[in-house]
Motif scaffolding. Structure first.
Motif, mmCIF file in Angstrom:
data_model
loop_
_atom_site.group_PDB
_atom_site.id
_atom_site.type_symbol
_atom_site.label_atom_id
_atom_site.label_comp_id
_atom_site.label_asym_id
_atom_site.label_seq_id
_atom_site.Cartn_x
_atom_site.Cartn_y
_atom_site.Cartn_z
ATOM 1 N N GLY A 1 -1.057 5.583 -7.914
ATOM 2 C CA GLY A 1 -1.815 5.301 -6.593
ATOM 3 C C GLY A 1 -2.458 6.799 -6.202
ATOM 4 N N LEU B 1 -6.360 7.916 -5.444
ATOM 5 C CA LEU B 1 -6.923 8.342 -4.153
ATOM 6 C C LEU B 1 -7.579 9.575 -4.427
ATOM 7 N N TYR C 1 0.676 3.632 -3.150
ATOM 8 C CA TYR C 1 0.110 4.902 -3.196
ATOM 9 C C TYR C 1 0.883 5.868 -2.951
ATOM 10 N N CYS D 1 -10.499 3.006 1.574
ATOM 11 C CA CYS D 1 -9.661 1.882 0.587
ATOM 12 C C CYS D 1 -10.206 0.584 0.877
ATOM 13 N N SER E 1 0.744 -1.304 0.082
ATOM 14 C CA SER E 1 -0.005 0.029 -0.018
ATOM 15 C C SER E 1 0.835 1.414 0.174
#
Length: 220
Positions: A195, A199, A190, A213, A186
């Protein structure tokens, strides 16, 4: 990876962006600005080692070389890298294209031995579980088998019998192994441009609060 919508964003700067591709360092700076505004980053635990590594400017500069055609892992061996690619893509779809495995390998290469060993133990535990349940390495599992294994790993602790876990001096529950790997994946995904855009980042904004998420198969 389904993201919740409608979260407020805060203006980072006035004017428009140049439209050029941002470096990893620039992306992380924007991510950290969002973390500062929101007060937390729910996608990665506060004690996870990737948080500190994302503040290492020298490593982030080196990340610009990860797209080289002759790239080879620095810390991981070829089998571990293959397993990481498959696991990362199953945990956060899009990780392969974002070269999450390469960024994690770079971060691990400068991390301390405790975190390095814990990563290898976690990766080995998930691979051992794939062998135990299906008689195949994780990359060789079909999508249904991967989803079943990771759903179970994320839902309840299952003690690993991996010999590598014993050499690390501590047995981790399978759920703890999964959470450790999920934090690496992650954080790496992100902090990439792909990523950040997933978002909700558009180039002119950072997050006032972070979007939620949730993996479609509950690997969260």
């Amino acid at each position: 990876m389904a993201m919740s919508k409608g979260n407020p964003l805060r203006v980072l700067h006035d004017g428009t962006t140049s439209g050029g591709q941002l470096t990893r360092r620039e992306m992380v700076q924007r991510l950290l600005a969002g973390m500062s505004a929101a007060g937390a980053w729910p996608l990665v635990g506060t004690s996870h080692p990737i948080r500190k590594l994302l503040r290492n400017d020298a490593v982030l500069e080196e990340a610009e070389n990860l797209g080289a055609a002759d790239w080879k892992p620095v810390f991981l061996n070829a089998e571990q890298d293959e397993s990481l690619i498959a696991l990362a893509e199953s945990i956060v779809p899009g990780s392969t294209k974002a070269q999450v495995n390469r960024f994690i390998d770079l971060l691990l290469s400068v991390d301390n031995s405790e975190n390095q060993n814990r990563f290898v133990v976690s990766l080995t535990a998930l691979s051992a579980e794939a062998q135990r349940r299906f008689g195949k390495n994780f990359p060789s599992l079909d999508d249904n088998q991967k989803n079943l294994l990771l759903t179970d790993a994320s839902a309840r602790p299952v003690n690993s019998n991996s010999s590598d876990s014993r050499t690390a001096g501590k047995q981790f529950a399978l759920q703890e192994h999964f959470e450790n790997l999920k934090g690496w994946v992650s954080g790496a995904y992100y902090s990439s441009e792909a990523g950040m855009r997933e978002l909700g980042w558009t180039g002119d904004y950072v997050f006032e609060t972070f979007p939620g998420c949730e993996h479609p198969n509950q690997h969260r």
